[in-house]
Enzyme design. Sequence first.
Site, mmCIF file in Angstrom:
data_model
loop_
_atom_site.group_PDB
_atom_site.id
_atom_site.type_symbol
_atom_site.label_atom_id
_atom_site.label_comp_id
_atom_site.label_asym_id
_atom_site.label_seq_id
_atom_site.Cartn_x
_atom_site.Cartn_y
_atom_site.Cartn_z
ATOM 1 N N SER A 222 -12.666 -64.485 47.191
ATOM 2 C CA SER A 222 -13.978 -64.160 46.646
ATOM 3 C C SER A 222 -14.223 -64.955 45.356
ATOM 4 C CB SER A 222 -14.098 -62.648 46.418
ATOM 5 O OG SER A 222 -15.422 -62.272 46.115
ATOM 6 N N ASP A 364 -19.415 -60.622 56.729
ATOM 7 C CA ASP A 364 -19.283 -60.409 55.291
ATOM 8 C C ASP A 364 -20.650 -60.061 54.702
ATOM 9 O OD1 ASP A 364 -19.041 -60.844 52.438
ATOM 10 O OD2 ASP A 364 -17.216 -61.986 52.840
ATOM 11 N N HIS A 396 -16.334 -58.084 53.777
ATOM 12 C CA HIS A 396 -15.820 -58.651 52.532
ATOM 13 C C HIS A 396 -14.640 -57.870 51.970
ATOM 14 C CE1 HIS A 396 -16.199 -61.475 49.239
ATOM 15 N NE2 HIS A 396 -16.055 -60.487 48.372
#
Length: 464
Positions: A222, A364, A396
Amino acid sequence: MAINGDRRRRGTRLLAAALATALTAASAVLLGGFTAGTAAAQPLPLNVDPFYQAPDGFESAEPGTILRSREVQLAVLTVLPVHVRSWQLLYRTTDLFGQPTVAATTVAIPEGANTSHSRPLVSHQFFYDSTSPACAPSYVLQQGGGLPALEGIHSTVEYLELAASISQGYAINVPDYEGLNGHLAVAKEPGYMILDSVRAAESFQPLGLDGANTPVALWGYSGGGMGSGWAAEMQPSYAPELNIKGIAMGAPVSDVESLLHVNGSMFASLIGVGIASLRNAYPKFAETTDKYLTPEGRAIMERTANQCLVRNVLNLMFTDYQRMLTIPIADYLALPEIKEVFDSTVLGSNPPTAPTMVYQGVYDEAVPWYTNDRMVQQWCDGGTSVYYKRDHLSEHLTLTTLGMADAFNWIKSRLAPGAGDPVGCRTDNVITMLGSLDALATQTEINLNAAFGALGWPIGPQEH
């Protein structure tokens, strides 16, 4: 490989995913269920700790030069000491405007490491995603941080990755790649700070590394994937001497403006954190943004800049940012001072030379899959060898752990002695990255090493 519709294989993969998720959750409960007998004194936050103050004349030092070091005690949940040998390094680096600055990194080796011979180095970029100095890894990883450090709870999630690397006998490096001012989502600066942290680690004698010959892997998810992406793109020109064997990036934020699609959703905090950081980093961006922020908007930006990820997620969930602006969001994004900054934060235009692995959840909700499809295609067109895995089960939050074992297996293959460099690009569409026995076995091993490490057993080989 293509997604296989065979019902039996699909059932096996889903069972493996469920089992590994359960093991990961059990480890988290186990790690949180014990307390240490004696907690260390609370460390000082970065903005008041003299360790982080740049010494006079540091500007003349070469990038990556160690300016100060100290031994520290790493801990899980700030109270469970981890038996590794660990230090903090303050080093000279470069900011987003190309000017000299300083940053800190945390380095460690197994307690039983024999430093008379070298070992690979894995640089872990945390997704700490905050402009507040109290949320930096060098603070939250220390024992005794107390409640403020618990706001950086991401360090406990990513402790699993640290345990994985240490269990293999690798040295680890965890840079504060947002610098002393919390510059998340900016251009170039994360790359400078990550690469210079590797230089600093390689020159730190107690680690016993082989200088620039040290095999290095970078790994981040991320926001940490975004930082790793900047390091990947900048390494050929900024630090060509580094022996980068592989770079693994999970759901990297390769286009900051694309995060605006989460407006009003449970991931709406990403917008607030991103704007607060860019407002903090770029003076013209801040001046222009403040012209069009409502009083409520300015207050929220100030508050967001001083909080860690978890609190911002909770406070800003389902926020509609349109109400904080006096003009439509589209008009705001079209302002030259705003557009210039957002355009500069897009990854993909400078293909890395090191082999990379990118993994992304197709569903996601935070990082759009198409942005990383585009980045991967640009890198492949530029000659980068990219192994791209598109996970059709995870979103995610779950890909953080469900993709961990597969990514680490790839990193181990890149750091294996005599490993050849892959050529060309490959895209695999899979139901889940945890859909193989190898991945399931590795995730189980990671969880067990992390749990035993938190309970006081040394992690990694005992080489003495």
